[in-house]
Design an enzyme around this catalytic site. Sequence first.
Site, PDB file in Angstrom:
ATOM      1  N   ARG A   1       0.808  -1.379   0.117  1.00  0.00           N
ATOM      2  CA  ARG A   1       0.016  -0.128   0.021  1.00  0.00           C
ATOM      3  C   ARG A   1       0.811   1.232  -0.139  1.00  0.00           C
ATOM      4  O   ARG A   1       0.455   2.219   0.122  1.00  0.00           O
ATOM      5  CB  ARG A   1      -1.016  -0.125   1.293  1.00  0.00           C
TER       6      ARG A   1
ATOM      7  N   THR B   1     -17.035   6.084  17.719  1.00  0.00           N
ATOM      8  CA  THR B   1     -17.879   6.633  18.574  1.00  0.00           C
ATOM      9  C   THR B   1     -19.232   5.863  18.588  1.00  0.00           C
ATOM     10  O   THR B   1     -19.637   5.386  17.395  1.00  0.00           O
ATOM     11  CB  THR B   1     -18.297   8.249  18.101  1.00  0.00           C
TER      12      THR B   1
ATOM     13  N   HIS C   1      -7.784   7.738   5.153  1.00  0.00           N
ATOM     14  CA  HIS C   1      -7.693   7.181   3.887  1.00  0.00           C
ATOM     15  C   HIS C   1      -6.279   6.555   3.451  1.00  0.00           C
ATOM     16  O   HIS C   1      -5.912   5.661   2.511  1.00  0.00           O
ATOM     17  CB  HIS C   1      -8.363   8.041   2.598  1.00  0.00           C
TER      18      HIS C   1
ATOM     19  N   ASP D   1      -9.293   1.892   2.988  1.00  0.00           N
ATOM     20  CA  ASP D   1     -10.124   2.274   1.745  1.00  0.00           C
ATOM     21  C   ASP D   1     -11.737   1.853   2.401  1.00  0.00           C
ATOM     22  O   ASP D   1     -11.799   1.337   3.616  1.00  0.00           O
ATOM     23  CB  ASP D   1     -10.046   1.508   0.443  1.00  0.00           C
TER      24      ASP D   1
END
Length: 213
Positions: free
Chosen positions: A15, A169, A190, A194
């Site tokens: 990544r 939350t 991000h 994804d």
Amino acid sequence: MEPQSTKVNLEEWNRGPLFQHYIDNLRIVMSLTVDIDITKLLAFSKRGHLKFYPSMIWVVSKVVNAHDEFKYGWDNDGDLIKWNYISPSYTDFHKEDENFTKLVTPFSDDLSEFHRRFMADQEAHKNHRAFVENQPRNFFDVSCLPWVKYKHFDVHVFDEGKFLAPVITWGKYERNGASYLMPLTMNLHHAVADGFHLSRFFTEVQELIHSFG
């Protein structure tokens, strides 16, 4: 166990190019809210004489620690690292003065053990307010709004746009037929994940809750 981390080699990480693009050019935080059926967790907590709040914190912590994308951070030299595990940094609200304590309870893979640690931390710091000092750096953020059943909740982290850990939350749960539904929100950078990874979090939280007998 002591937190450990591994330095990430961006050239070897699959990544790496995506991460570098989002950090260098487009610092985006994704936010998603999903209604979760917590019926079985409520029943399990009641049978086991466990409080719901630490039980739910354990559920999200369990899923968070199952995936690498939630465990990235930065070391003191500004290098990207991946923690071997991360613990929840949560709010303990005090109704008497409408203030809170911010605590980190070390994650345990065992719900009963985590619940014991949570209750001990809560008792030890019941007279403290704001942030307890000397908290570990391997954390993600958890908070609760038990007063309102919301449709969406968003948290804006006003740093340099490089806070990589999840911000989770949840709100007030309400009965819906034979079930209890509760809004659950995750905010996530991000650069490390994804929409697929964000969605999988909610799927696995629901699966874990459904696994309680």
